[in-house]
Design an enzyme around this catalytic site. Structure first.
Site, PDB file in Angstrom:
ATOM      1  N   HIS A 187      12.031 -17.364 -28.501  1.00 40.66           N
ATOM      2  CA  HIS A 187      11.946 -16.597 -29.751  1.00 40.66           C
ATOM      3  C   HIS A 187      12.588 -15.218 -29.612  1.00 40.66           C
ATOM      4  O   HIS A 187      12.429 -14.382 -30.502  1.00 40.66           O
ATOM      5  CB  HIS A 187      10.476 -16.473 -30.175  1.00 40.66           C
ATOM      6  N   LYS A 243       4.965   6.520  -3.643  1.00 43.48           N
ATOM      7  CA  LYS A 243       3.521   6.790  -3.533  1.00 43.48           C
ATOM      8  C   LYS A 243       3.284   8.159  -2.902  1.00 43.48           C
ATOM      9  O   LYS A 243       2.419   8.907  -3.328  1.00 43.48           O
ATOM     10  CB  LYS A 243       2.824   5.688  -2.716  1.00 43.48           C
ATOM     11  N   GLU A 249      11.282  -7.309  -3.819  1.00 42.00           N
ATOM     12  CA  GLU A 249      10.733  -6.579  -2.657  1.00 42.00           C
ATOM     13  C   GLU A 249      11.288  -7.097  -1.325  1.00 42.00           C
ATOM     14  O   GLU A 249      11.573  -6.304  -0.429  1.00 42.00           O
ATOM     15  CB  GLU A 249       9.207  -6.661  -2.654  1.00 42.00           C
ATOM     16  N   THR A 269      -4.490   2.474  -3.461  1.00 39.91           N
ATOM     17  CA  THR A 269      -3.586   2.487  -4.613  1.00 39.91           C
ATOM     18  C   THR A 269      -4.235   3.226  -5.778  1.00 39.91           C
ATOM     19  O   THR A 269      -5.343   2.873  -6.226  1.00 39.91           O
ATOM     20  CB  THR A 269      -3.210   1.031  -4.986  1.00 39.91           C
ATOM     21  N   ARG A 276       1.817  -8.069  -0.276  1.00 39.42           N
ATOM     22  CA  ARG A 276       2.311  -9.259  -0.987  1.00 39.42           C
ATOM     23  C   ARG A 276       2.251 -10.507  -0.131  1.00 39.42           C
ATOM     24  O   ARG A 276       2.213 -11.628  -0.654  1.00 39.42           O
ATOM     25  CB  ARG A 276       3.737  -9.016  -1.480  1.00 39.42           C
ATOM     26  N   SER A 293      -4.370  -2.285   0.543  1.00 40.48           N
ATOM     27  CA  SER A 293      -4.510  -1.050   1.346  1.00 40.48           C
ATOM     28  C   SER A 293      -5.812  -0.325   1.043  1.00 40.48           C
ATOM     29  O   SER A 293      -6.364   0.382   1.872  1.00 40.48           O
ATOM     30  CB  SER A 293      -3.350  -0.097   1.052  1.00 40.48           C
ATOM     31  N   SER A 300      -7.202  -4.308  -3.925  1.00 43.26           N
ATOM     32  CA  SER A 300      -6.111  -3.500  -3.357  1.00 43.26           C
ATOM     33  C   SER A 300      -6.062  -3.750  -1.862  1.00 43.26           C
ATOM     34  O   SER A 300      -7.038  -3.454  -1.159  1.00 43.26           O
ATOM     35  CB  SER A 300      -6.340  -2.008  -3.622  1.00 43.26           C
ATOM     36  N   GLY A 315       1.612  -6.571  -5.187  1.00 44.86           N
ATOM     37  CA  GLY A 315       1.251  -7.714  -4.355  1.00 44.86           C
ATOM     38  C   GLY A 315      -0.229  -8.054  -4.413  1.00 44.86           C
ATOM     39  O   GLY A 315      -0.618  -9.209  -4.231  1.00 44.86           O
ATOM     40  N   SER A 316      -1.075  -7.073  -4.672  1.00 44.90           N
ATOM     41  CA  SER A 316      -2.513  -7.342  -4.832  1.00 44.90           C
ATOM     42  C   SER A 316      -2.814  -7.815  -6.245  1.00 44.90           C
ATOM     43  O   SER A 316      -3.714  -8.640  -6.456  1.00 44.90           O
ATOM     44  CB  SER A 316      -3.331  -6.079  -4.543  1.00 44.90           C
TER      45      SER A 316
HETATM   46  O1  PA5 Z   1       4.046  -5.442  -2.171  1.00 43.32           O
HETATM   47  C1  PA5 Z   1       3.675  -4.274  -2.077  1.00 43.32           C
HETATM   48  O2  PA5 Z   1       3.655  -3.651  -1.006  1.00 43.32           O
HETATM   49  C2  PA5 Z   1       3.224  -3.558  -3.330  1.00 43.32           C
HETATM   50  O3  PA5 Z   1       3.514  -4.310  -4.456  1.00 43.32           O
HETATM   51  C3  PA5 Z   1       1.721  -3.237  -3.224  1.00 43.32           C
HETATM   52  O4  PA5 Z   1       0.977  -4.439  -3.251  1.00 43.32           O
HETATM   53  C4  PA5 Z   1       1.310  -2.333  -4.363  1.00 43.32           C
HETATM   54  O5  PA5 Z   1       2.006  -1.101  -4.265  1.00 43.32           O
HETATM   55  C5  PA5 Z   1      -0.174  -2.058  -4.392  1.00 43.32           C
HETATM   56  O6  PA5 Z   1      -0.647  -1.693  -3.127  1.00 43.32           O
HETATM   57  P1  PA5 Z   1      -1.989  -2.401  -2.606  1.00 43.32           P
HETATM   58  O7  PA5 Z   1      -1.686  -3.866  -2.608  1.00 43.32           O
HETATM   59  O8  PA5 Z   1      -2.195  -1.863  -1.241  1.00 43.32           O
HETATM   60  O9  PA5 Z   1      -3.042  -2.021  -3.579  1.00 43.32           O
END
Ligand code: PA5
Length: 318
Positions: free
Chosen positions: A223, A313, A207, A90, A137, A87, A85, A43-44
């Site tokens: 292709h 994780k 997700e 990561t 995300r 959080s 990130s 998500g980041s």
């Molecule tokens: O959507 C989510 O929770 C994940 O895809 C996180 O974004 C991913 O695990 C990375 O974590 P962070 O965005 O805290 O770096």
């Protein structure tokens, strides 16, 4: 999860979050590097992918999105690194920041805190503080706007302003689209920057709706993957993400692909809104996010928790 803003709430106010980020994020001096690496996962990481697609379309500088440990082997310290990130904890993104430190690269963090903010403070690297409480995300507007404001992308301020207006209205009927994807395996396709948006749709469906999805890019899929449609799964549905006034050669490709390979497959077509790439792409990000939440409801699951990611994780940290 306590105190966490539900994903569906943020998805419903995606446009408002973007507008708030556009108004409140300061307009800092853009970084002067002509080559930038944006390290980030999931998500980041999508913020860097969108920035890369914008740079490819609009020019101004080279942006390489990086979603892995460390940094690409070609990184030699001359680039500027953004470690994004939500959080701040990561592992892959932290290792990218550590590699930047090893190389003596200029780097900075975009994060709510965590170990990434601590590392940045320890090494006097700048930190853009992001509001906590969201799912990563769902915080895309909060991560993307400060990143874009640090890049010397041509015409970016006008694009941010247009996107703010366009995102005030949905680009389609998310409920109706979700009904067509319910119980199906969606293959989400887009050309150019919309391939990145197709990837966002895939991630959000996976997700939020806890449902598998596939994505690919035109013209590349013509292709390879197009041959696989000789024997598609019975529940396949194509989602075609398209821009208004797309180049004739792209329009011709959609039509030809449909004629040769997708005659018997339902195709759900979604058209972007807006004039500039950022508005167009985000209008379909917003729609895809809303579709993923509608699908979650149809699947009888909660959009917010991503228990499997958290468990994975935890295991890797043991
Ligand atoms: O959507 C989510 O929770 C994940 O895809 C996180 O974004 C991913 O695990 C990375 O974590 P962070 O965005 O805290 O770096």
């Amino acid at each position: 999860m306590a105190g966490m803003i539900p994903v569906e709430k943020d998805v419903a106010r995606f446009g408002a979050l973007f507008a708030a980020a556009a108004t409140t994020t300061p307009q800092p001096q853009p970084c002067s590097a002509t080559s930038v690496i944006v390290a980030g996962m999931g998500g980041s990481g999508i913020a860097g992918r969108l920035a890369q697609a914008l740079a490819e379309r609009c020019g101004g500088l080279r942006v390489s999105a990086w979603s892995d440990y460390g940094l690409p082997a070609w990184a030699d310290g001359s680039e500027h690194v953004f470690a994004v990130s939500y959080s701040g904890n990561t592992a892959e993104t932290l290792s990218g920041a550590e590699r930047a430190i090893e190389l003596g690269t200029n780097w900075e963090a975009i994060t709510t805190g965590g170990r990434l903010a601590a590392l940045a403070h320890e090494h006097s690297a700048p930190v853009t503080a992001v509001e906590p409480g969201h799912q990563p995300r769902a915080a895309l507007p909060l991560l993307l706007v400060p990143l874009l404001r640090r890049l010397t992308l041509s015409g970016i301020e006008a694009q941010v302003a247009e996107a703010t207006e366009v995102l005030a209205e949905p680009a389609g009927d998310a409920g109706a689209i979700a009904a067509q994807l319910n119980g199906k395996l969606p293959f989400i396709y887009g050309a150019g920057g919309l391939a990145t948006v197709a990837y966002r749709w895939r991630c959000q469906i996976e997700e939020n709706a806890k449902q598998l999805a596939v994505h690919h890019a035109l013209p590349e899929l013509d292709h390879n993957e197009i041959v696989g449609w000789a024997a598609p799964p019975g529940n396949a549905v194509i989602v075609a993400l398209r821009e208004p006034d797309e180049p004739a050669r792209v329009a011709a490709r959609w039509e030809a692909s449909r004629a040769v390979a997708w005659r018997d497959v339902p195709v759900v077509e979604c058209r972007a809104h807006g004039k500039n790439p950022l508005a167009r792409w985000l209008s379909l990000v917003q729609l895809g996010d809303a579709v993923s939440v509608e699908l979650a409801h149809l699947n009888g699951v909660e959009p917010t928790p991503v228990v499997v990611i958290e468990e994975l994780k935890r295991r890797l940290e043991e």
